[in-house]
Write a protein that holds these residues in place. Structure first.
Motif, PDB file in Angstrom:
ATOM      1  N   ARG A 246       0.838  -1.204   0.000  1.00 57.52           N
ATOM      2  CA  ARG A 246       0.000   0.000   0.000  1.00 57.52           C
ATOM      3  C   ARG A 246       0.873   1.253   0.000  1.00 57.52           C
ATOM      4  O   ARG A 246       0.599   2.201  -0.746  1.00 57.52           O
ATOM      5  N   THR A 250       1.066   3.818  -3.144  1.00 57.53           N
ATOM      6  CA  THR A 250       0.737   5.231  -2.910  1.00 57.53           C
ATOM      7  C   THR A 250       1.837   6.123  -3.447  1.00 57.53           C
ATOM      8  O   THR A 250       1.573   7.136  -4.119  1.00 57.53           O
ATOM      9  N   SER A 255      -4.284   6.294  -5.872  1.00 60.77           N
ATOM     10  CA  SER A 255      -5.079   6.822  -4.772  1.00 60.77           C
ATOM     11  C   SER A 255      -5.493   5.711  -3.818  1.00 60.77           C
ATOM     12  O   SER A 255      -5.538   4.527  -4.194  1.00 60.77           O
ATOM     13  N   PRO A 256      -5.830   6.054  -2.560  1.00 59.20           N
ATOM     14  CA  PRO A 256      -6.321   5.043  -1.620  1.00 59.20           C
ATOM     15  C   PRO A 256      -7.544   4.286  -2.150  1.00 59.20           C
ATOM     16  O   PRO A 256      -7.679   3.087  -1.921  1.00 59.20           O
ATOM     17  N   SER A 260      -7.559   0.273  -2.676  1.00 56.03           N
ATOM     18  CA  SER A 260      -8.484  -0.519  -1.869  1.00 56.03           C
ATOM     19  C   SER A 260      -9.246  -1.549  -2.690  1.00 56.03           C
ATOM     20  O   SER A 260      -9.873  -2.460  -2.135  1.00 56.03           O
TER      21      SER A 260
END
Length: 301
Positions: A246, A250, A255-256, A260
């Motif tokens: 993650r 990033t 983007s998160p 996800s």
């Protein structure tokens, strides 16, 4: 079926109609040869009788149709009825294309009414019987699954998933000697010296499972597929590995919300870490996802 034809003549048993409670749905089929079979129409006495009758037909050829009342005739507690069409093929009589129409009773030629319908018939799962002609159309769109890595877990996963219908598997690794000697039918083996470069050629509607021998390749594949687009993506690994991924993804500009969409760890961790256990967990999630997508399309809740 072409693999079966290499053994000589064989019989295909196709479920064409069902009523009430039955073990398998219309469109299910299996193939039978003199000393073996592939697939299942639900097991039990129904399948036992169907295999016996199919083997009896192989020597004389032809096509037959029979309806089996499961309760009164076969003693199966399902209680419904199943109509089976059994048809003998060899390497020369296999259909070359779909849709494929043939008469269930002797007929001289294809009626113009049916010929006209074949020209515009959309793909569908269930075979049709129109005026005594059995018709199978082009297949409904297949789910595309890319499995990255041919190690222990990759092999277990392919063995579990390959027999499932309507699933096209592309299996990728960096060298031929990383694959088993025998690749299951319906699985496309791809050798890619640099797998992340291949990711650019995957359909954007594809689902991906990443489980290579290298964490760096896993990460590069995640980066490439996030840039490419996908339907679903899972990566084998621990919580620690995923936390690092993650952070790295990033820093690579994702983007998160994008990150996800990736599932890690894959499968069901409660089943354990044995390759077959991981494969079972992943397969269950894939099938559950397919059911969920179908419910959304049909409005089922």
């Amino acid at each position: 079926m072409r693999t079966c034809a290499e053994r000589g003549p064989f019989a295909r048993v196709l479920v064409t109609r069902t009523a009430g409670s039955v073990p398998r749905e219309a469109g299910t089929s299996m193939v039978v040869w003199h000393d073996g079979q592939d697939g299942t129409i639900g097991g039990g006495r129904l399948e036992w009788d169907a295999v016996r009758d199919a083997r009896a037909m192989i020597g004389r050829g032809g096509i037959s149709e029979r309806t089996y009342p499961l309760g009164p005739e076969l003693g199966q507690c399902c209680g419904g009825s199943v109509t089976l069409v059994t048809e003998v093929f060899d390497a020369h009589s296999l259909p070359s294309s779909l849709p494929y129409a043939r008469p269930l009773r002797p007929a001289s030629s294809l009626p113009p009414k049916i010929a006209n319908r074949l020209a515009t018939m959309p793909p569908q799962l269930v075979p049709l019987i129109i005026d005594g002609w059995l018709i199978e159309t082009a297949h409904v769109e297949t789910r595309h699954l890319w499995i990255w890595g041919a190690g222990h877990v990759g092999r277990a996963l392919v063995n579990v998933l390959a027999p499932l219908p309507d699933l096209s598997i592309t299996w990728v690794d960096i060298a031929r000697d990383r694959f088993p000697d025998n690749i299951p039918e319906g699985v496309t083996e791809v050798i890619a010296a640099d797998p992340p470069l291949l990711a650019a050629h995957a359909p954007k509607s594809a689902e991906h499972i990443i489980l290579t021998h290298s964490h760096q390749i896993d990460l590069d594949l995640c980066h490439a597929l996030l840039s490419r687009g996908f339907s679903a993506l899972g990566v084998i690994g621990s919580a620690t590995k995923w936390a690092r991924f993650r952070n790295r993804l990033t820093s690579l500009g994702h983007s998160p919300a994008q990150i996800s969409r990736i599932a890690c760890p894959i499968g069901d961790p409660t089943l354990g870490k044995h390759p077959q256990a991981i494969a079972l967990g992943v397969a269950t999630r894939l099938l559950a996802r397919a059911d969920s997508d179908q419910d959304k399309e049909t409005g089922t809740t």
